[in-house]
Design an enzyme around this catalytic site. Structure first.
Site, PDB file in Angstrom:
ATOM      1  N   SER A  16      18.390   8.702  13.481  1.00  0.00           N
ATOM      2  CA  SER A  16      17.544   7.499  13.460  1.00  0.00           C
ATOM      3  C   SER A  16      16.647   7.405  14.694  1.00  0.00           C
ATOM      4  CB  SER A  16      18.418   6.248  13.371  1.00  0.00           C
ATOM      5  OG  SER A  16      17.601   5.095  13.492  1.00  0.00           O
ATOM      6  N   LYS A  67      22.063  -0.125   2.452  1.00  0.00           N
ATOM      7  CA  LYS A  67      21.110  -1.212   2.168  1.00  0.00           C
ATOM      8  C   LYS A  67      21.553  -2.135   1.026  1.00  0.00           C
ATOM      9  CE  LYS A  67      17.165   1.164   4.194  1.00  0.00           C
ATOM     10  NZ  LYS A  67      15.785   1.650   4.036  1.00  0.00           N
ATOM     11  N   ASP A 103      11.081  -3.117   4.903  1.00  0.00           N
ATOM     12  CA  ASP A 103      10.451  -1.868   4.464  1.00  0.00           C
ATOM     13  C   ASP A 103       9.163  -2.123   3.680  1.00  0.00           C
ATOM     14  OD1 ASP A 103      12.360  -0.157   5.569  1.00  0.00           O
ATOM     15  OD2 ASP A 103      13.635  -0.224   3.786  1.00  0.00           O
ATOM     16  N   GLY A 129      10.087   9.495  -7.034  1.00  0.00           N
ATOM     17  CA  GLY A 129      11.384   8.998  -6.579  1.00  0.00           C
ATOM     18  C   GLY A 129      11.676   7.629  -7.168  1.00  0.00           C
ATOM     19  N   ALA A 130      12.958   7.280  -7.200  1.00  0.00           N
ATOM     20  CA  ALA A 130      13.355   6.011  -7.818  1.00  0.00           C
ATOM     21  C   ALA A 130      14.541   5.392  -7.083  1.00  0.00           C
ATOM     22  CB  ALA A 130      13.680   6.235  -9.297  1.00  0.00           C
ATOM     23  N   GLY A 131      14.623   5.639  -5.785  1.00  0.00           N
ATOM     24  CA  GLY A 131      15.682   5.025  -4.978  1.00  0.00           C
ATOM     25  C   GLY A 131      15.200   3.719  -4.377  1.00  0.00           C
ATOM     26  N   GLY A 132      15.907   3.263  -3.352  1.00  0.00           N
ATOM     27  CA  GLY A 132      15.553   2.010  -2.689  1.00  0.00           C
ATOM     28  C   GLY A 132      14.167   2.076  -2.064  1.00  0.00           C
ATOM     29  N   ALA A 133      13.816   3.229  -1.515  1.00  0.00           N
ATOM     30  CA  ALA A 133      12.514   3.362  -0.865  1.00  0.00           C
ATOM     31  C   ALA A 133      11.387   3.201  -1.889  1.00  0.00           C
ATOM     32  CB  ALA A 133      12.417   4.716  -0.173  1.00  0.00           C
ATOM     33  N   ILE A 220       6.758   9.210   2.734  1.00  0.00           N
ATOM     34  CA  ILE A 220       7.550   8.350   3.612  1.00  0.00           C
ATOM     35  C   ILE A 220       8.503   9.178   4.474  1.00  0.00           C
ATOM     36  CG2 ILE A 220       7.340   6.397   2.022  1.00  0.00           C
ATOM     37  CD1 ILE A 220      10.443   6.714   1.736  1.00  0.00           C
ATOM     38  N   GLY A 243       4.845   9.439   7.262  1.00  0.00           N
ATOM     39  CA  GLY A 243       5.941   8.469   7.199  1.00  0.00           C
ATOM     40  C   GLY A 243       6.195   7.693   8.484  1.00  0.00           C
TER      41      GLY A 243
END
Ligand code: ATR
Length: 281
Positions: A16, A67, A103, A129-133, A220, A243
């Site tokens: 991080s 998250k 975000d 993509g299809a996640g939280g982001a 990202i 990103g």
């Protein structure tokens, strides 16, 4: 002088950059704070979150994979948290734990920074993509005026679930991974929200031939800063957005909520992050 303590919880968390960002702003604004990285296993998440306020934490950023758990734990949630179903910031207050999603604002601000990104009003975007982001990115695109999103994900059902989630707000069309002609036709922007292209993972092997010349390409992924996708896009003459923009901008409302100062995203901060990434590579 307020001596507030905050941090970021993830599993893993060593990668991080949030401590670098927040500590940069401590120095810049003379804030007397601490910001630590906490490696917390998913099974211990809620127990640890219960302990943090007792230890004097003002709040905590949460990252992958916490998250959704943070969303569940919050006793109040801001609009972006409610709309995305994900929380990346918990603030410990007298009345409970408030959850926020920064975000969405992070990606929106990054888009606004990217002068090369053209008008998105009433245009179509393609999101990989299809996640939280992906959920955060789609909401930011909708705020920017995008009128239709094509979602392309390896696992089609997850793309369908995101499309369903946003059905009332923005038309989302699910396109099969590999149907690039259909996915890219007429789009104003392509955004990668998958983890492909991250250091140590496979590159995003998506052919860009079908992408309109005028389309912007955003990633990202920020490590490396110039992913293979952005490199290929730039070589084809597309405007690109890396990103780091979203990463730095999502930290702005977090720092403001935690430490009471609204910080600025500067070229110097970007340069520092790039330096740290190079040192870690
Ligand atoms: P986040 O919440 O950060 O978006 P995530 O939910 O793990 O993280 O989502 C990661 C995204 O990367 C998913 O869209 C995932 O696709 P699946 O839904 O099919 O798992 C995508 N992804 C990861 N590895 C991939 C690969 N090798 N090929 C294609 N997509 C991949």
């Amino acid at each position: 002088m307020n001596g507030k303590i905050a941090g970021v919880a993830g599993w893993p968390v060593a990668q991080s950059l949030s401590p670098v960002i927040h500590r940069y702003w401590f120095d810049l604004y003379g804030v007397d704070g601490s910001y630590v990285a906490l490696a917390i296993e998913p099974e211990n998440f809620s127990q640890c979150m219960g302990a943090l306020p007792l230890m004097g934490f003002a709040g905590i950023n949460v990252t992958v994979p916490h998250k959704q758990a943070a969303f569940a734990l919050a006793t109040a949630r801001d609009e972006d948290a409610r709309r995305t179903g994900a929380v990346n910031l918990l603030i410990f207050g007298q009345e409970g734990i408030s959850g926020a999603n920064t975000d969405v604002r992070g990606f929106a601000a990054s888009l606004a920074d990217g002068r090369a990104v053209g008008a998105l009003q009433n245009r179509t975007a393609c999101v990989l993509g299809a996640g939280g982001a992906a959920r955060a990115v789609i909401l930011a695109l909708q705020r920017r005026g995008v009128s239709e999103v094509r979602i392309v994900n390896r696992t089609r059902e997850r793309a369908a679930a995101v499309a369903q989630h946003y059905a009332a707000e923005i038309p989302c069309q699910v396109v099969d991974w590999g149907d690039w002609q259909q996915a890219f036709e007429g789009v104003a922007i392509l955004v990668n929200t998958t983890s492909l292209g991250m250091r140590g993972k496979a590159p995003l092997a998506v052919p860009l031939d079908a992408l309109p010349e005028s389309a912007a390409v955003a990633d990202i992924v920020y490590n490396p800063v110039e992913t293979d996708l952005l490199h290929r896009a730039r070589a084809r003459g597309h405007a690109t957005l890396d990103g780091l923009g979203m990463l730095m901008h999502q930290a702005v409302p977090a720092f403001a909520a935690l430490f009471g100062v609204t910080p600025e995203v500067t070229a110097e901060l970007r340069a520092r992050l790039i330096r740290v990434l190079q040192e870690r590579a």
